[in-house]
Structure formats: C-alpha cells, structure tokens
Design an enzyme around this catalytic site. Structure first.
Site, PDB file in Angstrom:
ATOM      1  N   GLU A 106       0.931  -1.250   0.149  1.00 29.60           N
ATOM      2  CA  GLU A 106      -0.003  -0.061  -0.018  1.00 29.60           C
ATOM      3  C   GLU A 106       0.753   1.328  -0.009  1.00 29.60           C
ATOM      4  OE1 GLU A 106      -3.209   2.382   3.108  1.00 29.60           O
ATOM      5  OE2 GLU A 106      -2.802  -0.034   3.285  1.00 29.60           O
ATOM      6  N   GLU A 129      -2.519  11.412   3.510  1.00 32.56           N
ATOM      7  CA  GLU A 129      -3.744  11.190   4.314  1.00 32.56           C
ATOM      8  C   GLU A 129      -3.911  12.249   5.451  1.00 32.56           C
ATOM      9  OE1 GLU A 129      -4.754   6.867   5.648  1.00 32.56           O
ATOM     10  OE2 GLU A 129      -2.630   6.814   5.472  1.00 32.56           O
TER      11      GLU A 129
END
Length: 267
Positions: A145, A150
């Site tokens: 990932e 974020e």
C-alpha cells in the site's frame, strides 16, 4: 488507508523524513483527468462500494454511494467528494451507516512513474481524506500500500505519507512514513506527489519531497511495489484513526475537492 496510522513514535516505526526537490515531467501525462467534463468519467474511474453491507475497514462509519451527485460530482472544474450526515437506508447494500461519502478507483492499475494530484482537503473533526494506491489483488499487507496523502480532521493540516508491506506495517509497528505540516491544506489547493521508481519511492507536496524509502533488495516482504497499483481517491468518516477524537456532526457536509489527477509513466 486500509489500516490506520498511530503516532509513529509510539509504535517505534522508522521515520523516513527528507526534504528534497520533486518536479513533475513537462511532457503530456500518460493518464490524466482534469475534471473539465460533465460528471465523473467512468471510462477512467469506478466507484468502490464493495464493503458497504459488511462495513468498511478500520471501523469507519461511511457508506460509499455510487452515481449520487450529493457525494461525488464534478463541479466548476473539480471533482468533489462530499461526506454527508445522512442514512441511505433505502439502498439494498446499506450496512447501517449514518454517513454517506464517495470512493473512486482508477479503471486500470498504474505503475512506475510520477503522480500529481492537486486537492483541497476537509478539516472537520471526523473527516479522513486520502489519496492512495493499492494492489488490485492479493492480501494486505503483503500486497503493499502506498499512501500519498492522508489527513485526519482532528489533526488538520498535518499530511502523512506511508508505505505498508508484509515486513513493514502498523500491525508490527514498523510502517515506513513521514509527515509534513501544510498550513493551508484545507483552504487552498496543493499538489500531492509520488515519484515511484524500481529502486525508491518519494512522496511530497508542492515540489518538495518529505518521505523517501529505498528498495533494499531484500525481497517482496519489504518491497512489493513492483507491479501496477490502483489509484484511489476517497473521503472516509470516523474510524479508528479518523474518529480518534470523535466525530463533530455539526461540521458536515465535508468535502475533498480535486482539481486534477496526472500520471506520467516511468521509462
């Protein structure tokens, strides 16, 4: 984004903080969406609603709606992903969620190269926007990932970049990441960038890389980033990290606006 990031110091995770220049290529992108047409271009993007009934990872509270303008639309030359405090209980795949939002995934996986996503983020407590990449198949964390951006609303303007793999992930306290403060992340558009190469991954904002991880050649457990990944844009609500300080219902609706997505394939 599948697994939430606790403070790195508390987990003992390595910090890969850098401050290096990044520059997007000058040639025409291999893949791009300028969001200059009416509606979402479904030849480039698909809606991910796969876990609405079962519930999304990390104890997130949202239902991801498909083909619903209230949650995903193109408006004034930008993609808008909007999380709203509403219960769409009339939908067959509804899982009891009290919030509705949107999640888009690229129609085709994208590989080595340079990525730039220009976005303005939501800062309300409970909002959890992300620009990230995930292998189209396999089991997390072994499949890998890449979290390009974020941010959680309760810690607004702090931008996180993280890599996950079988050997390096939050469950082991070994995820590789860094963070940078962008004071106007929620009031202005900024360019979130990824330079993905066979020997390294660099992630940055507005032409400055703040995380770099090198491929040490030890194998797939450390470096599964050897094949194309799906590119994902979403706005989650709550969850183990996004909801760590609770959800302020008074701030909704919350939006992530995306001016453009551009990708230049590596050579």
């Amino acid at each position: 984004m599948i697994w939430w990031l606790i403070a790195q110091a508390s987990l003992g995770a390595a910090n890969y903080q850098v401050d290096v220049p990044m520059a997007a290529p000058t040639e025409t992108p291999s893949f791009a969406d300028e969001f200059d047409r009416r509606g979402v271009d479904t030849a480039k993007w698909r809606y991910d609603t796969s876990r609405n009934k079962a519930g999304w990872y990390n104890n997130e509270k949202q239902y991801y709606a498909a083909n619903r303008r209230e949650n995903v639309r193109v408006e004034r030359g930008a993609l808008v992903i909007e999380a709203r405090r509403e219960r769409l209980s009339d939908r067959a795949d509804h899982g009891g969620q009290d919030y509705a939002s949107g999640k888009l995934v690229s129609r085709r996986p994208l590989g080595y190269g340079f990525y730039e996503v220009r976005a303005k983020l939501p800062c309300g407590r409970g909002a959890w926007p992300a620009i990230w990449m995930l292998a189209p198949d396999g089991t997390w964390p072994d499949n890998g990932e890449i979290d390009i951006m974020e941010m959680v609303g309760w810690n607004a303007n702090v931008i996180h970049a993280t890599l996950h793999s079988g050997a390096y992930n939050h469950a082991k306290g070994t995820q590789r990441g860094a963070q940078v403060t962008v004071p106007s992340a929620c009031t202005a558009f900024h360019s979130y960038q990824l330079d993905w190469r066979p020997d390294s991954i660099t992630i940055g904002v507005d032409g400055r890389g703040h995380m770099r991880v090198a491929n040490d050649g030890s194998g797939a457990a450390a470096w599964p980033f050897t094949r194309p990944f799906d590119l994902i844009l979403n706005l989650a609500v709550g969850g183990d990290w996004g909801g760590q300080k609770g959800i302020d219902d008074a701030v909704f609706p919350q939006r992530m606006s995306v001016d453009y997505v551009r990708y230049w394939a590596g050579k």
